[in-house]
Enzyme design. Structure first.
Site, PDB file in Angstrom:
ATOM      1  N   ARG A 110      40.586  25.659  55.297  1.00 57.73           N
ATOM      2  CA  ARG A 110      39.593  24.863  55.264  1.00 57.73           C
ATOM      3  C   ARG A 110      39.316  24.005  56.387  1.00 57.73           C
ATOM      4  NH1 ARG A 110      41.073  20.033  50.725  1.00 57.73           N
ATOM      5  NH2 ARG A 110      42.931  19.584  51.983  1.00 57.73           N
ATOM      6  N   CYS A 114      34.829  23.211  64.853  1.00 64.95           N
ATOM      7  CA  CYS A 114      34.842  22.120  66.283  1.00 64.95           C
ATOM      8  C   CYS A 114      33.977  21.042  65.817  1.00 64.95           C
ATOM      9  CB  CYS A 114      34.513  23.050  67.544  1.00 64.95           C
ATOM     10  SG  CYS A 114      34.060  21.616  68.708  1.00 64.95           S
ATOM     11  N   ASN A 148      34.594  15.684  53.335  1.00 59.95           N
ATOM     12  CA  ASN A 148      35.748  15.549  52.582  1.00 59.95           C
ATOM     13  C   ASN A 148      36.974  15.561  53.507  1.00 59.95           C
ATOM     14  OD1 ASN A 148      37.218  15.580  49.756  1.00 59.95           O
ATOM     15  ND2 ASN A 148      38.390  17.276  50.991  1.00 59.95           N
ATOM     16  N   GLU A 149      37.792  14.206  53.434  1.00 56.07           N
ATOM     17  CA  GLU A 149      38.967  14.022  54.219  1.00 56.07           C
ATOM     18  C   GLU A 149      38.798  14.406  55.587  1.00 56.07           C
ATOM     19  OE1 GLU A 149      42.413  14.404  50.494  1.00 56.07           O
ATOM     20  OE2 GLU A 149      42.037  16.069  51.801  1.00 56.07           O
ATOM     21  N   GLU A 306      40.644   9.915  44.955  1.00 51.95           N
ATOM     22  CA  GLU A 306      41.626  11.229  44.610  1.00 51.95           C
ATOM     23  C   GLU A 306      42.847  10.638  44.421  1.00 51.95           C
ATOM     24  OE1 GLU A 306      42.141  14.771  46.862  1.00 51.95           O
ATOM     25  OE2 GLU A 306      39.686  14.696  47.252  1.00 51.95           O
ATOM     26  N   GLU A 354      45.842  25.634  45.386  1.00 52.42           N
ATOM     27  CA  GLU A 354      46.207  24.271  44.628  1.00 52.42           C
ATOM     28  C   GLU A 354      46.079  24.684  43.259  1.00 52.42           C
ATOM     29  OE1 GLU A 354      44.896  20.443  47.130  1.00 52.42           O
ATOM     30  OE2 GLU A 354      43.066  21.892  46.646  1.00 52.42           O
ATOM     31  N   LYS A 355      46.589  25.936  42.696  1.00 55.14           N
ATOM     32  CA  LYS A 355      46.534  26.200  41.360  1.00 55.14           C
ATOM     33  C   LYS A 355      47.750  25.429  40.797  1.00 55.14           C
ATOM     34  CE  LYS A 355      48.722  30.805  42.346  1.00 55.14           C
ATOM     35  NZ  LYS A 355      48.598  30.755  43.952  1.00 55.14           N
ATOM     36  N   PHE A 356      48.757  25.351  41.418  1.00 60.74           N
ATOM     37  CA  PHE A 356      49.936  24.309  40.888  1.00 60.74           C
ATOM     38  C   PHE A 356      49.746  22.857  40.869  1.00 60.74           C
ATOM     39  CE2 PHE A 356      51.942  28.510  41.894  1.00 60.74           C
ATOM     40  CZ  PHE A 356      51.951  29.067  40.633  1.00 60.74           C
ATOM     41  N   HIS A 357      48.619  22.475  41.271  1.00 60.10           N
ATOM     42  CA  HIS A 357      48.253  20.943  41.421  1.00 60.10           C
ATOM     43  C   HIS A 357      47.927  20.676  40.086  1.00 60.10           C
ATOM     44  CE1 HIS A 357      46.501  17.165  42.614  1.00 60.10           C
ATOM     45  NE2 HIS A 357      46.762  17.421  43.841  1.00 60.10           N
TER      46      HIS A 357
END
Length: 697
Positions: A110, A114, A148-149, A306, A354-357
């Protein structure tokens, strides 16, 4: 803050494109059960919203927006621009970012763009406009979430497009006369003088050290390049929906972006916070960051955009939060001024990085312990809804300047061990232990509201901002300045005297501090230098007269400097502490200068936790503690007061593993909003929120 939602916000990022539509209605119903009031929608939906350059698909999002509105849940709608889709990258490969080593980063993660690319900016603003025009009148829309971020993965790009943008930025900053840039960068050194802006490139990997003036301007440019992306989208949103507030989620005290400039363009400051449950002091760092978020918005309530409900997925070891820790840390954000507690994410992912988040709805569904905690926190935030909109007052400020931060941590300094965030944290930790809430201020701020101003490091300071600090002290303020401050101006040039003989350190702060630094004396790794405070020395002498050597007095390790010390002399200041060993033995280590109606301390070394001795002398006489905060100081209980026009709300947060007896320390008439009763004790890892009427209201 967000007028379409009453009370405190509660919710999470929702990524419905990861799930079949049959799940959506179930999710929304469960959100209602959990007390969710707002969801963040569409953060990574670019590929779904725009499958091809001239193809759009909004029907699925239409149905979701309608569904949320029908259940009374507001939407924080994202512009989806943080992750360009594959078709865009393959059609416009020149938009991919390039590292300082010349490596072009690939698609598959992600933030692969530039920041200076006009192609990316045009596509991003087109997407933002299309979304804004479609949902401008939708009743579920409560907040715009741009990107985002920013800067999380790509804070700078070294491609040719960025090089041209950098040159344009330099012309705007230094003017068209290349001589001004040559002076600013000191290019006579190492024969680096330019004769044309076309000769300038980004600070790509080079044979040796790169010009520090160039690096400093590059830091400024890179922050501004990302800010330009944000402003382009913001402009579109404000044109189409001027009444809808705009935010983008910050990443706590992040070095790469000058958040003072960014926050000035936000309606709501929001933050992503991920303290480590395995770190016993993580709540102190979190509080430090939360105070910054509140300060960035000039004291307005902010939004925790978040946090992890339990474990994250990206540390080497991902320790989960205990149920008490999850509740305690959630309410800590509210205590420090947040009007909302959001999470990443709603439903735990079944695929992807991020499936284990953790998530508000874990893989185990509503039978899991995590789900029960999700419901509990939602219920408690609803009980605290009247706290929304209240504010926090502080008498202590910390000066934070991104330009000075960037210049301080450049290469080829006396020591590479000095890090601003760690320096601030060591000072902040003392104030947190004493239950003093802190505001952050930029170096050009009005300091008159504060009794005490702290500058753990101000390596770079302009003469104008130094004059502000000087005037503040002269008028009665208390100032504490840390080592290696006042060294350079805003160009990263050593401050010089007007007579050409050199100004000496700490530059324009010499008068107010009453000291002169002859030489810096960094301390080697693994070593320390003992420091003796005059007050301790006098106390020891007095005690020695009355206590025999065999009386069994407890041993207390003497203060010691690590990482840094200085050959310090005084002009008008008095010595508060001195070095007691090594080459600096007998020389001042800490000084205090009576200046006008105020006082200024200078700390020439890194004292770590022993900075408490200096801050105690500066803060305690100047700042009046609320009685409850002072009573519970040093107990592991964090006390923060939010105030409305009619009430004070005292948050008592017990970060220790022992219960605390509140006894008779509570204000008259105080009631715990979470229970409706007057509490007598505070459980280990527990929270009490006291409501107290304001006198005269």
């Amino acid at each position: 803050m967000i007028t379409r939602v009453e009370g405190l916000l509660y919710g999470a990022d929702y990524n419905p494109e990861q799930w079949p539509e049959s799940v959506w209605k179930q999710d929304v119903n469960l959100m209602r059960d959990a007390g969710v009031t707002m969801v963040t929608l569409g953060v990574f939906s670019w590929a779904r919203l725009q499958p091809a350059e001239d193809q759009w698909d909004f029907e699925w999002l239409d149905r979701l927006m309608d569904l949320f509105h029908s259940r009374g849940i507001a939407v924080d709608l994202a512009t989806a621009t943080a992750s360009p889709p594959a078709w865009f990258v393959r059609q416009y490969p020149q938009t991919l970012p390039v590292t300082a080593d010349g490596v072009r980063l690939e698609f598959g993660s992600r933030q692969h763009y530039c920041p200076s690319s006009p192609v990316y900016r045009e596509a991003a603003t087109r997407l933002a406009r299309t979304i804004a025009e479609r949902y401008a009148e939708h009743p579920a829309l409560a907040l715009w979430h741009i990107h985002n971020e920013y800067g999380d993965h790509v804070a700078e790009c070294f491609c040719d497009v960025s090089a041209e943008d950098f040159r344009s930025w330099l012309r705007e900053r230094h003017g068209d006369d290349i001589a001004q840039l040559n002076f600013a960068w000191g290019t006579e050194f190492w024969s680096q003088r330019y004769s044309d802006f076309a000769q300038i490139e980004p600070p790509r990997t080079a044979p040796g050290p790169i010009n520090p003036g160039q690096l400093l301007d590059w830091r400024r440019f890179s922050s501004d390049a990302l800010l330009a992306c944000f402003l382009a989208e913001r402009s579109v949103l404000k044109e189409v929906t001027p009444e809808i507030p705009v935010t983008t989620n910050f990443m706590s005290m992040m070095k790469d972006l000058d958040y003072w400039k960014w926050a000035a363009n936000e309606d709501v400051v929001s933050d992503d916070a991920y303290p480590d449950p395995a770190d016993g002091s993580a709540h102190v760092l979190a509080a430090m960051n939360y105070d910054l978020m509140r300060s960035l918005g000039n004291g307005r309530p902010w939004l925790l955009m978040e946090q992890a409900p339990s474990a994250v997925s990206w540390r080497a070891v991902n320790v989960p939060k205990t149920p008490d820790q999850r509740r305690l840390w959630s309410l800590q954000t509210v205590a420090r001024g947040a009007d909302g507690v959001m999470h990443f994410q709603w439903r735990a992912s079944r695929a992807g990085a991020e499936k284990f988040h953790s998530a508000l709805l874990p893989h185990g569904g509503t039978q899991s312990r995590g789900w029960r905690e999700t419901v509990r926190i939602g219920e408690e935030l609803a009980q605290l809804k009247e706290v929304a909109g209240s504010r926090i007052e502080s008498a202590v400020a910390i000066v934070l300047d991104w330009n000075s931060w960037w210049a301080l941590e450049a290469e080829d300094h006396p020591s590479a061990r000095v890090r601003l965030r760690e320096q601030i944290l060591s000072w902040y930790s003392v104030l947190h232990r004493w239950n003093h809430v802190v505001d952050y201020v930029p170096p050009d701020a009005d300091l008159s509201p504060y009794k005490v101003v702290l500058a753990p490091n101000l390596y770079s300071v302009s003469t104008e901002n130094a004059a502000r600090l000087t005037d503040y002290v002269y008028g009665g303020g208390y100032l504490v300045v840390g080592f290696f401050s006042g060294i350079v101006d805003e160009l990263d040039h050593i401050h010089q005297g007007t007579d050409g003989t050199g100004g000496g350190y700490p530059g324009p702060l010499r008068e107010v501090l009453g000291v002169a630094v002859d030489e810096w004396w960094p301390i080697a790794d693994g070593r320390s230098v003992p420091v003796t405070f005059s007050a301790d020395e006098e106390a020891a002498k007095a005690k020695k007269k009355h206590v025999s050597a065999s009386s069994g007095i407890g041993y207390h390790p003497a203060p010691a400097a690590v990482r840094w010390s200085e050959w310090l002399g005084t002009t008008t200041a008095r010595s508060v502490a001195h070095y007691t060993d090594g080459p600096l033995k007998g020389r001042p280590a800490v000084t205090c200068n009576e200046f006008g109606e105020g006082r200024a301390w200078y700390v020439s070394c890194d004292l770590g936790g022993d900075i408490e001795k200096v801050l105690g002398e500066a803060v305690r006489p100047a700042v009046v503690w609320p009685s409850l905060a002072s009573t519970l100081a040093f107990t592991g209980v964090e006390v923060v007061c939010r105030s409305s026009e009619t009430h004070h709300y005292y948050f008592l947060l017990n970060h220790s593993d022992k219960p605390v007896d509140l006894g008779s320390s509570l204000p008259y008439g105080a009631v715990n909003l979470l229970t409706g009763n007057r509490p007598t004790h505070l459980a280990a890892q527990g929270v009490v929120v006291l409501k107290v009427g304001r006198i005269g209201r």
